[in-house]
Design an enzyme around this catalytic site. Structure first.
Site, PDB file in Angstrom:
ATOM      1  N   ARG A  60      29.875   3.375  20.513  1.00  0.00           N
ATOM      2  CA  ARG A  60      30.783   2.302  20.032  1.00  0.00           C
ATOM      3  C   ARG A  60      31.840   2.811  19.045  1.00  0.00           C
ATOM      4  NH1 ARG A  60      25.784  -0.568  19.732  1.00  0.00           N
ATOM      5  NH2 ARG A  60      25.496  -1.774  21.633  1.00  0.00           N
ATOM      6  N   LYS A  68      47.045   4.664  21.669  1.00  0.00           N
ATOM      7  CA  LYS A  68      46.802   4.162  23.026  1.00  0.00           C
ATOM      8  C   LYS A  68      45.962   5.192  23.759  1.00  0.00           C
ATOM      9  CE  LYS A  68      50.619   1.067  24.153  1.00  0.00           C
ATOM     10  NZ  LYS A  68      51.802   0.873  25.015  1.00  0.00           N
ATOM     11  N   GLU A 120      60.619  11.898  26.901  1.00  0.00           N
ATOM     12  CA  GLU A 120      60.124  10.970  25.863  1.00  0.00           C
ATOM     13  C   GLU A 120      60.906  11.143  24.560  1.00  0.00           C
ATOM     14  OE1 GLU A 120      58.114   8.601  26.721  1.00  0.00           O
ATOM     15  OE2 GLU A 120      56.518   9.285  28.050  1.00  0.00           O
ATOM     16  N   LYS A 159      58.329   6.526  16.304  1.00  0.00           N
ATOM     17  CA  LYS A 159      57.125   5.924  16.890  1.00  0.00           C
ATOM     18  C   LYS A 159      56.223   5.347  15.794  1.00  0.00           C
ATOM     19  CE  LYS A 159      53.567   6.030  20.281  1.00  0.00           C
ATOM     20  NZ  LYS A 159      53.013   6.564  21.501  1.00  0.00           N
ATOM     21  N   GLU A 176      50.820  -3.920  20.402  1.00  0.00           N
ATOM     22  CA  GLU A 176      51.858  -4.320  21.348  1.00  0.00           C
ATOM     23  C   GLU A 176      51.860  -5.812  21.626  1.00  0.00           C
ATOM     24  OE1 GLU A 176      52.735  -1.358  24.370  1.00  0.00           O
ATOM     25  OE2 GLU A 176      53.399  -2.956  25.709  1.00  0.00           O
ATOM     26  N   ARG A 180      56.332  -3.168  20.088  1.00  0.00           N
ATOM     27  CA  ARG A 180      55.899  -1.849  20.592  1.00  0.00           C
ATOM     28  C   ARG A 180      56.291  -1.630  22.052  1.00  0.00           C
ATOM     29  NH1 ARG A 180      50.276   1.525  19.558  1.00  0.00           N
ATOM     30  NH2 ARG A 180      50.825   3.206  21.002  1.00  0.00           N
ATOM     31  N   ASN A 238      58.255   1.620  25.844  1.00  0.00           N
ATOM     32  CA  ASN A 238      58.076   1.777  27.294  1.00  0.00           C
ATOM     33  C   ASN A 238      59.397   1.780  28.046  1.00  0.00           C
ATOM     34  OD1 ASN A 238      55.320   2.106  27.959  1.00  0.00           O
ATOM     35  ND2 ASN A 238      54.970   0.052  27.172  1.00  0.00           N
ATOM     36  N   HIS A 283      59.590   3.059  31.564  1.00  0.00           N
ATOM     37  CA  HIS A 283      58.226   3.243  32.047  1.00  0.00           C
ATOM     38  C   HIS A 283      57.828   2.272  33.161  1.00  0.00           C
ATOM     39  CE1 HIS A 283      58.072   5.816  28.582  1.00  0.00           C
ATOM     40  NE2 HIS A 283      56.803   6.094  28.736  1.00  0.00           N
ATOM     41  N   HIS A 332      56.101   4.083  36.099  1.00  0.00           N
ATOM     42  CA  HIS A 332      54.707   3.893  36.528  1.00  0.00           C
ATOM     43  C   HIS A 332      54.645   3.579  38.028  1.00  0.00           C
ATOM     44  CE1 HIS A 332      53.191   3.007  32.153  1.00  0.00           C
ATOM     45  NE2 HIS A 332      53.482   4.275  32.369  1.00  0.00           N
ATOM     46  N   HIS A 358      54.597  12.747  34.584  1.00  0.00           N
ATOM     47  CA  HIS A 358      54.889  11.487  33.896  1.00  0.00           C
ATOM     48  C   HIS A 358      56.298  11.520  33.289  1.00  0.00           C
ATOM     49  CE1 HIS A 358      54.309   7.895  31.502  1.00  0.00           C
ATOM     50  NE2 HIS A 358      54.599   8.573  30.402  1.00  0.00           N
TER      51      HIS A 358
HETATM   52  P1  NAD Z   1      49.308  16.945  30.728  1.00  0.00           P
HETATM   53  O1  NAD Z   1      48.325  16.542  29.723  1.00  0.00           O
HETATM   54  O2  NAD Z   1      48.916  16.870  32.164  1.00  0.00           O
HETATM   55  O3  NAD Z   1      49.813  18.408  30.382  1.00  0.00           O
HETATM   56  C1  NAD Z   1      50.777  18.998  31.196  1.00  0.00           C
HETATM   57  C2  NAD Z   1      50.331  20.371  31.739  1.00  0.00           C
HETATM   58  O4  NAD Z   1      50.512  21.344  30.734  1.00  0.00           O
HETATM   59  C3  NAD Z   1      48.872  20.447  32.126  1.00  0.00           C
HETATM   60  O5  NAD Z   1      48.733  21.269  33.243  1.00  0.00           O
HETATM   61  C4  NAD Z   1      48.239  21.092  30.907  1.00  0.00           C
HETATM   62  O6  NAD Z   1      47.030  21.736  31.198  1.00  0.00           O
HETATM   63  C5  NAD Z   1      49.302  22.066  30.517  1.00  0.00           C
HETATM   64  N1  NAD Z   1      49.337  22.474  29.140  1.00  0.00           N
HETATM   65  C6  NAD Z   1      49.084  21.729  28.042  1.00  0.00           C
HETATM   66  N2  NAD Z   1      49.390  22.405  26.940  1.00  0.00           N
HETATM   67  C7  NAD Z   1      49.826  23.621  27.328  1.00  0.00           C
HETATM   68  C8  NAD Z   1      50.318  24.763  26.646  1.00  0.00           C
HETATM   69  N3  NAD Z   1      50.480  24.753  25.322  1.00  0.00           N
HETATM   70  N4  NAD Z   1      50.649  25.848  27.359  1.00  0.00           N
HETATM   71  C9  NAD Z   1      50.545  25.846  28.721  1.00  0.00           C
HETATM   72  N5  NAD Z   1      50.132  24.775  29.434  1.00  0.00           N
HETATM   73  C10 NAD Z   1      49.782  23.675  28.731  1.00  0.00           C
HETATM   74  O7  NAD Z   1      50.654  16.062  30.606  1.00  0.00           O
HETATM   75  P2  NAD Z   1      51.465  15.503  29.363  1.00  0.00           P
HETATM   76  O8  NAD Z   1      52.864  15.444  29.823  1.00  0.00           O
HETATM   77  O9  NAD Z   1      51.153  16.207  28.123  1.00  0.00           O
HETATM   78  O10 NAD Z   1      50.914  14.027  29.196  1.00  0.00           O
HETATM   79  C11 NAD Z   1      51.085  13.061  30.207  1.00  0.00           C
HETATM   80  C12 NAD Z   1      50.050  11.986  30.009  1.00  0.00           C
HETATM   81  O11 NAD Z   1      50.260  11.339  28.753  1.00  0.00           O
HETATM   82  C13 NAD Z   1      50.107  10.902  31.064  1.00  0.00           C
HETATM   83  O12 NAD Z   1      48.824  10.625  31.528  1.00  0.00           O
HETATM   84  C14 NAD Z   1      50.658   9.695  30.315  1.00  0.00           C
HETATM   85  O13 NAD Z   1      50.201   8.472  30.837  1.00  0.00           O
HETATM   86  C15 NAD Z   1      50.152   9.938  28.941  1.00  0.00           C
HETATM   87  N6  NAD Z   1      50.923   9.279  27.902  1.00  0.00           N
HETATM   88  C16 NAD Z   1      50.249   8.550  26.988  1.00  0.00           C
HETATM   89  C17 NAD Z   1      50.924   7.945  25.954  1.00  0.00           C
HETATM   90  C18 NAD Z   1      50.164   7.207  24.892  1.00  0.00           C
HETATM   91  O14 NAD Z   1      50.783   6.552  24.077  1.00  0.00           O
HETATM   92  N7  NAD Z   1      48.864   7.332  24.848  1.00  0.00           N
HETATM   93  C19 NAD Z   1      52.325   8.079  25.858  1.00  0.00           C
HETATM   94  C20 NAD Z   1      52.989   8.848  26.805  1.00  0.00           C
HETATM   95  C21 NAD Z   1      52.281   9.456  27.840  1.00  0.00           C
HETATM   96  N1  GLY Z   2      54.026   5.395  24.835  1.00  0.00           N
HETATM   97  C1  GLY Z   2      54.118   3.993  24.587  1.00  0.00           C
HETATM   98  C2  GLY Z   2      53.320   3.545  23.416  1.00  0.00           C
HETATM   99  O1  GLY Z   2      52.666   4.311  22.751  1.00  0.00           O
HETATM  100  O2  GLY Z   2      53.329   2.392  23.134  1.00  0.00           O
END
Ligand code: NAD
Ligand code: GLY
Length: 373
Positions: free
Chosen positions: A129, A151, A193, A235, A245, A249, A253, A256, A260, A273
Site C-alpha cells: 500500500r 504520474k 517534451e 512543470k 489534474e 495540469r 498534455n 498528447h 496517444h 512517445h
Molecule cells: P524509455 O524509458 O523507453 O527510454 C528510451 C530508451 O532509452 C530505452 O531503450 C532505454 O532503455 C534507453 N535508455 C535510457 N537511458 C539511457 C541512457 N542514459 N543511455 C542509453 N540508453 C538509455 O522512454 P522515455 O522516452 O524515457 O519515456 C517514455 C515513457 O514516459 C512513456 O511510456 C510515456 O508514457 C512516459 N511519460 C510519462 C510521463 C509522466 O508524467 N509520468 C510524462 C511523459 C512521458
Molecule cells: N506529462 C503530463 C503530466 O505530467 O501531467
C-alpha cells in the site's frame, strides 16, 4: 555527437506539494555524489528497478553510491521498451520485492527512462500500500517530464497509461552525464517534451530553444542543464497548483491527445512517445488555427522547430479505409475525454493554452492535412 561532459554546479528545483514536497537535483556526475542520495527515508533495503539497457551502463555507479546508505542494495532488471510497460513487467518488480522479503520501508529507485520510472512509481504506490521511491531519470524525456509530478502507470492494449496512480517520489536526481550515452533518436524524443513547455507557458523559452537547438542536439552540457531546469520549473509550478489534474495540469498534455492515438494505433514502441508528441503538437497547433485561436505563422514556426529537433511532422495513416474515424475512436479513450467528447489542449501561439472540444469535422481535416505533410 557527444559534448565533452563539462561539469556544472548542482542546481535544484523544488516542487511544492505540502508534506509531499521534494527537490529535483540537476547536475553532472550526480550518480557519484553521496549528498544527492542522503537524507532519504531510512530502510534496510534499497531496490533499484532498471532495465537491460541501462543496467550495464549505470547500475554499478548507483549501487556504489547507495551501498554506504542501505545495508542491502538489490536490483531488478526489466525488459526494455514501451511494449513492456505491462502488468507482466510490473509483476517482475513485485516478484523481486516479495522473494527478497522486502518490507514496507524498502525504498525503490527508478534508474532509467520514463518507462522504468512510470512502472517503478506504480509499483511503489501499490507495494504494501505504498513504499517510498526515488526517480533517477537517464533520458532527456524523463529528466524534463516523466520523473516529475507523480504520474505513474502501465499501458493497456486499449489505451496508453490507463492503469496507474498519482504517487510522488521522494526526490528526483537528474544526472546530465547519463545523457551522453542516449541514442540520438531518444534525445530528439526528449526535445519534444522540452518544446512543449514553450507554447503552453513560456514563449521566451521557445525563443531560447530555437536559438539553442544545435547546442541541445550536440549535447552541450550548459544548454541541456538550462533545458532541464526550465522544463522542471514550469512543470513544478503547474503540478504545484493542480497535482491531480482537476484542471490546469491538463495543459502539460499539449500534443498528447493525437500522440496517444498514434502510439496505440501504430502499436506501442513503433513510434517513440516523444516522436508521437512532436507530431501531435503540430496537429494540435493546426487544430488551434482551425478553431481561430492561433495563426498559420505559429503553426509553421512550431512545425519547423519540431523538424529541427529531428522529429517527425507527418502523421501516420492508422487505417487505410477510414483514417479519421480510427484516430477519433482512439482519441475518445483519452483520459481528458468527458462523456465521450474529446478534449484537446489548444494554444494561442502567445504562451497560453486552453483545454476544449472541437468539431469532429475540423479534427478530421487536421488529420488529413497532417498525414499529407
Ligand atoms: P524509455 O524509458 O523507453 O527510454 C528510451 C530508451 O532509452 C530505452 O531503450 C532505454 O532503455 C534507453 N535508455 C535510457 N537511458 C539511457 C541512457 N542514459 N543511455 C542509453 N540508453 C538509455 O522512454 P522515455 O522516452 O524515457 O519515456 C517514455 C515513457 O514516459 C512513456 O511510456 C510515456 O508514457 C512516459 N511519460 C510519462 C510521463 C509522466 O508524467 N509520468 C510524462 C511523459 C512521458
Ligand atoms: N506529462 C503530463 C503530466 O505530467 O501531467
Amino acid at each position: 555527437m557527444q559534448s565533452t561532459a563539462e561539469d556544472i554546479a548542482l542546481q535544484q528545483v523544488s516542487i511544492a506539494l505540502g508534506d509531499r514536497s521534494y527537490s529535483i537535483d540537476i547536475g553532472t556526475e550526480l550518480l557519484g555524489t553521496t549528498a544527492c542520495f542522503s537524507g532519504l527515508p531510512k530502510a534496510s533495503t534499497a531496490m533499484v528497478v532498471t532495465n537491460q539497457t541501462v543496467a550495464p551502463l549505470y547500475l554499478e555507479q548507483l549501487r556504489a553510491v547507495l551501498s554506504p546508505v542501505y545495508p542491502r542494495v538489490l536490483h531488478v532488471s526489466l525488459p526494455d521498451g514501451e511494449a513492456f510497460k505491462t502488468w507482466e513487467s510490473l509483476s517482475l518488480i513485485f516478484d523481486a520485492l516479495l522473494s527478497n522479503e522486502c518490507d514496507r520501508k524498502t525504498v525503490l529507485f527508478a534508474l532509467g527512462g520514463g518507462v522504468v520510472g512510470d512502472m517503478t512509481g506504480f509499483a511503489a504506490a501499490a507495494f504494501m500500500r505504498g513504499v517510498p521511491f526515488v526517480q533517477v531519470p537517464t533520458t532527456l524525456l524523463a529528466q524534463v517530464d516523466s520523473s516529475v509530478g507523480g504520474k505513474t502507470a502501465i499501458n493497456h492494449p486499449l489505451g496508453k497509461n490507463m492503469i496507474g496512480a498519482f504517487y510522488q517520489p521522494q526526490r528526483v536526481v537528474c544526472d546530465l552525464a547519463t545523457l551522453n550515452t542516449l541514442p540520438e533518436r531518444e534525445l530528439s524524443a526528449g526535445l519534444a517534451e522540452v518544446i512543449k513547455y514553450g507554447p503552453i507557458a513560456d514563449m521566451a523559452f521557445l525563443d531560447w530553444i530555437e536559438a539553442n537547438m544545435t547546442a541541445l542536439r550536440s549535447r552541450d552540457t550548459k544548454a541541456l542543464a538550462h533545458a532541464v531546469r526550465r522544463s522542471c520549473e514550469i512543470k513544478a509550478d503547474v503540478v504545484g497548483q493542480d497535482e491531480r489534474e482537476s484542471g490546469l495540469r491538463a495543459i502539460l498534455n499539449f500534443g498528447h491527445t493525437f500522440a496517444h492515438a498514434i502510439e496505440a494505433g501504430m502499436g506501442y514502441g513503433a513510434w517513440l512517445h516523444g516522436e508521437a508528441v512532436g507530431c501531435g503538437m503540430v496537429m494540435a497547433a493546426r487544430l488551434s488555427a482551425r478553431v481561430g485561436l492561433a495563426d498559420e505563422a505559429f503553426v509553421q514556426r512550431l512545425r519547423n522547430l519540431v523538424l529541427a529537433a529531428g522529429l517527425p511532422v507527418t502523421a501516420p495513416v492508422l487505417d487505410g479505409k477510414d483514417n479519421a474515424a480510427r484516430y477519433l475512436s482512439l482519441m475518445r479513450l483519452d483520459k481528458k475525454s468527458d462523456a465521450g467528447e474529446i478534449r484537446f489542449v489548444l494554444v494561442d501561439g502567445h504562451g497560453t493554452a486552453v483545454v476544449q472540444g472541437a468539431p469532429d469535422r475540423l479534427v478530421a481535416e487536421v488529420i488529413a492535412e497532417s498525414c499529407r505533410a
